[in-house]
Motif scaffolding. Sequence first.
Motif, mmCIF file in Angstrom:
data_model
loop_
_atom_site.group_PDB
_atom_site.id
_atom_site.type_symbol
_atom_site.label_atom_id
_atom_site.label_comp_id
_atom_site.label_asym_id
_atom_site.label_seq_id
_atom_site.Cartn_x
_atom_site.Cartn_y
_atom_site.Cartn_z
ATOM 1 N N HIS A 202 0.817 -1.219 0.000
ATOM 2 C CA HIS A 202 0.000 0.000 0.000
ATOM 3 C C HIS A 202 0.843 1.258 0.000
ATOM 4 O O HIS A 202 1.829 1.352 0.732
ATOM 5 N N THR B 152 -6.269 16.966 2.922
ATOM 6 C CA THR B 152 -7.338 16.722 1.951
ATOM 7 C C THR B 152 -8.105 15.456 2.300
ATOM 8 O O THR B 152 -7.606 14.555 2.969
ATOM 9 N N ARG B 153 -9.356 15.390 1.821
ATOM 10 C CA ARG B 153 -10.197 14.217 2.089
ATOM 11 C C ARG B 153 -10.822 13.691 0.805
ATOM 12 O O ARG B 153 -11.931 13.173 0.806
ATOM 13 N N GLY B 154 -10.086 13.809 -0.275
ATOM 14 C CA GLY B 154 -10.557 13.288 -1.553
ATOM 15 C C GLY B 154 -9.977 11.908 -1.824
ATOM 16 O O GLY B 154 -9.692 11.134 -0.912
ATOM 17 N N LEU B 155 -9.785 11.611 -3.112
ATOM 18 C CA LEU B 155 -9.319 10.286 -3.527
ATOM 19 C C LEU B 155 -8.052 9.849 -2.796
ATOM 20 O O LEU B 155 -7.962 8.726 -2.286
ATOM 21 N N ASP B 156 -7.027 10.722 -2.767
ATOM 22 C CA ASP B 156 -5.751 10.318 -2.171
ATOM 23 C C ASP B 156 -5.931 9.928 -0.706
ATOM 24 O O ASP B 156 -5.262 9.020 -0.202
ATOM 25 N N TYR C 134 -8.648 8.554 0.652
ATOM 26 C CA TYR C 134 -9.236 7.203 0.688
ATOM 27 C C TYR C 134 -8.131 6.153 0.571
ATOM 28 O O TYR C 134 -8.144 5.137 1.256
ATOM 29 N N VAL C 135 -7.187 6.412 -0.295
ATOM 30 C CA VAL C 135 -6.119 5.439 -0.524
ATOM 31 C C VAL C 135 -5.197 5.370 0.695
ATOM 32 O O VAL C 135 -4.827 4.283 1.144
ATOM 33 N N ARG D 42 -5.898 6.041 3.810
ATOM 34 C CA ARG D 42 -6.573 5.396 4.933
ATOM 35 C C ARG D 42 -6.365 3.893 4.938
ATOM 36 O O ARG D 42 -6.375 3.251 5.986
ATOM 37 N N ASP D 43 -6.227 3.346 3.743
ATOM 38 C CA ASP D 43 -6.130 1.897 3.634
ATOM 39 C C ASP D 43 -4.768 1.360 4.084
ATOM 40 O O ASP D 43 -4.601 0.150 4.235
ATOM 41 N N ARG E 142 -5.578 -0.217 7.448
ATOM 42 C CA ARG E 142 -6.811 -1.004 7.610
ATOM 43 C C ARG E 142 -6.529 -2.503 7.652
ATOM 44 O O ARG E 142 -5.995 -3.060 6.716
ATOM 45 N N HIS F 112 -1.189 -1.584 -4.156
ATOM 46 C CA HIS F 112 -1.420 -0.213 -4.596
ATOM 47 C C HIS F 112 -0.079 0.468 -4.791
ATOM 48 O O HIS F 112 0.717 0.574 -3.857
ATOM 49 N N PHE G 5 -4.006 0.154 -9.034
ATOM 50 C CA PHE G 5 -4.553 -0.858 -8.129
ATOM 51 C C PHE G 5 -4.460 -2.228 -8.806
ATOM 52 O O PHE G 5 -4.972 -2.417 -9.910
#
Lengths: 214, 214
Positions: free
Chosen positions: B8, B56-60, B62-63, B65-66, B69, B170, B210
């Motif tokens: 990731h 920021t809380r956009g696409l990047d 989300y990635v 955060r993983d 996880r 990723h 991905f």
Amino acid sequence: MTQRVRVHCFTVTQDGIGAGEDQSFERPFGHADPGALLGWAEATASWVNRTDPGGTRGLDDYVVRDFTRNIGAEIMGRNKFGPIRGPWSNYDWQGWWGDKPPFHTPVFVLTHHPRPSFTLSDTTFHFLDATPHEALEQAKAAAGGRDVRIGGGVTTIREFLDADLIDEMHIAVAPYELGSGLRLWDSPEELTGSYHLERVPSPSGVVHHFFWRH
Amino acid sequence: MTQRVRVHCFTVTQDGIGAGEDQSFERPFGHADPGALLGWAEATASWVNRTDPGGTRGLDDYVVRDFTRNIGAEIMGRNKFGPIRGPWSNYDWQGWWGDKPPFHTPVFVLTHHPRPSFTLSDTTFHFLDATPHEALEQAKAAAGGRDVRIGGGVTTIREFLDADLIDEMHIAVAPYELGSGLRLWDSPEELTGSYHLERVPSPSGVVHHFFWRH
């Protein structure tokens, strides 16, 4: 950590419609095709109702995973909970989701006709005749420090947007038009006064719209 | 749930390079600019080393955060752990990350020169002279049923790819070329025999790649 108020994986058409007209027991989304709205999410490995080990693990899956991340409660409108309108003649209806609803947290249903709380598996449904502010106060208290998801439908999300209560929002825009139904927006640009907006087209055909506060 | 082996947020240049030449204490990425490689991730709200509430809380995001996880252990190469080569003359070096490393799990460092395990905050570093298969067996046992992240660098990811041990990956491709250094691939297409590949350009300039198994 501040508790956040989030919308996730809510899908609308290109003309901004999140549910069709004439909702019924047989058609939770009215005349809208649920598969055309939700197919992008149902195809992913992390889809909440997935029962087999398959599914995609690309962009759409990253987005779907976030549906449950750090969520401690959901608020939904009565029409997401079910197709029955007006006073309850009995309490037989317990939602669309069977014995194991995919929420796993307290769920607060906004309605002018409250009824007793009940629990299915690890989801407890509460019924509130309350303003968005009041409902959010109760949901935050029940969320154990985690975030609150505004689950929809369109009317409920609009009420929380209009009350300026949403911190972060993911809306998927599906590549077709419906013409009539419950409309979330005329254009997502309406929200850019209050939110950053990032648009990310997915190979599945939907365009993810990520909003977060300025 | 099956334990998965995941990569990731590993970033390479457009010419496939994940770290520059001449790594040193001052330059963990050698002649590569760490900001040019990792700036996309550092800008996000969920970046592991973030200390202020912005981001920021956009696409990047989300990635990013993983990254943590469902991860129960990490495997890394010795050159991700530090710039020292060959036998240890002492054990003063404890990694680049200070007293609170951003892993929060057991970390297995692959090296021909093992040394005693040590713990910093909630991260314990173990040192293994082992094949990828052997290391993975230990990491899976330590992960408590959760997934194992292959943390890099390039050499370690290549070893695990070549041993066919990675389930999901990723890789962010940054929009510049470096010319020389440690190369992950000549082209991501090399991997499409074994993996689905989805490319998603981010507004930040990187292109997320991905991969998941066919």
